[in-house]
Design a protein around this motif. Structure first.
Motif, PDB file in Angstrom:
ATOM      1  N   ASP A  23      -6.649  -1.526  -6.692  1.00 24.28           N
ATOM      2  CA  ASP A  23      -7.267  -2.161  -7.852  1.00 24.28           C
ATOM      3  C   ASP A  23      -6.248  -2.811  -8.782  1.00 24.28           C
ATOM      4  O   ASP A  23      -6.545  -3.794  -9.445  1.00 24.28           O
ATOM      5  CB  ASP A  23      -8.088  -1.142  -8.647  1.00 24.28           C
ATOM      6  CG  ASP A  23      -9.309  -0.662  -7.878  1.00 24.28           C
ATOM      7  OD1 ASP A  23      -9.798  -1.407  -7.005  1.00 24.28           O
ATOM      8  OD2 ASP A  23      -9.771   0.465  -8.149  1.00 24.28           O
ATOM      9  N   ASN A  24      -5.034  -2.251  -8.842  1.00 24.99           N
ATOM     10  CA  ASN A  24      -4.022  -2.765  -9.770  1.00 24.99           C
ATOM     11  C   ASN A  24      -3.157  -3.877  -9.168  1.00 24.99           C
ATOM     12  O   ASN A  24      -2.181  -4.287  -9.765  1.00 24.99           O
ATOM     13  CB  ASN A  24      -3.119  -1.631 -10.259  1.00 24.99           C
ATOM     14  CG  ASN A  24      -2.307  -1.019  -9.131  1.00 24.99           C
ATOM     15  OD1 ASN A  24      -2.612  -1.190  -7.963  1.00 24.99           O
ATOM     16  ND2 ASN A  24      -1.284  -0.265  -9.501  1.00 24.99           N
ATOM     17  N   LEU A  25      -3.548  -4.380  -8.016  1.00 22.99           N
ATOM     18  CA  LEU A  25      -2.783  -5.417  -7.327  1.00 22.99           C
ATOM     19  C   LEU A  25      -3.534  -6.736  -7.393  1.00 22.99           C
ATOM     20  O   LEU A  25      -4.693  -6.814  -6.997  1.00 22.99           O
ATOM     21  CB  LEU A  25      -2.575  -4.997  -5.872  1.00 22.99           C
ATOM     22  CG  LEU A  25      -1.591  -5.765  -5.036  1.00 22.99           C
ATOM     23  CD1 LEU A  25      -0.198  -5.740  -5.656  1.00 22.99           C
ATOM     24  CD2 LEU A  25      -1.532  -5.161  -3.641  1.00 22.99           C
ATOM     25  N   THR A  26      -2.875  -7.769  -7.903  1.00 19.30           N
ATOM     26  CA  THR A  26      -3.547  -9.067  -8.026  1.00 19.30           C
ATOM     27  C   THR A  26      -3.339  -9.918  -6.782  1.00 19.30           C
ATOM     28  O   THR A  26      -2.378  -9.723  -6.034  1.00 19.30           O
ATOM     29  CB  THR A  26      -3.017  -9.845  -9.249  1.00 19.30           C
ATOM     30  OG1 THR A  26      -1.657 -10.225  -8.994  1.00 19.30           O
ATOM     31  CG2 THR A  26      -3.120  -9.032 -10.529  1.00 19.30           C
TER      32      THR A  26
ATOM     33  N   GLY B  31       3.574  -4.252  -6.136  1.00 17.34           N
ATOM     34  CA  GLY B  31       3.023  -3.112  -6.841  1.00 17.34           C
ATOM     35  C   GLY B  31       3.517  -1.760  -6.364  1.00 17.34           C
ATOM     36  O   GLY B  31       2.942  -0.746  -6.700  1.00 17.34           O
TER      37      GLY B  31
END
Length: 110
Positions: free
Chosen positions: A83-86, A103
């Motif tokens: 979720d925290n990876l764009t 990340g």
């Protein structure tokens, strides 16, 4: 068996394929449902006696194991996209603009 001597190179190719799959839902689904064929189609040569199984755990690592017969099982990690990876971070890594997998995520060997 047609696994290369340089496992790090092979695993880096798989990590890149995982990154591409995080950006392309159809590729992710194909890796999930047809892992061996998808690896072959992306230049990763597997002999017919290699069975590919997918492990979707976030902390999965690649595993190669033999069986009692002649089959070799390659357990390929295919974690869900964190979720925290764009998408931009993934793209930068795929384009070679970042040396480390984004990340701090550990996909395959990287």
């Amino acid at each position: 068996m047609a696994f290369p001597q340089d496992w790090r190179s092979w695993e880096t190719q798989i990590a890149r394929l995982i990154g591409q799959a995080w950006l392309d839902e159809a590729l992710y689904n194909r890796l999930l449902n047809e892992p061996a064929a998808t690896l072959r189609d992306n230049g990763l040569i597997l002999e017919d006696f290699v069975e590919v199984q997918v492990n979707q755990a976030p902390d999965a690592v690649p595993v190669l194991r033999g069986t009692e017969g002649e089959t070799v099982i390659y357990e390929m990690p295919l974690p869900p996209k964190p979720d925290n990876l764009t998408d931009a971070e993934i793209s930068r890594w795929l384009e070679g603009r970042s040396e480390r997998f984004p990340g701090g995520i550990r996909a395959s060997c990287c």
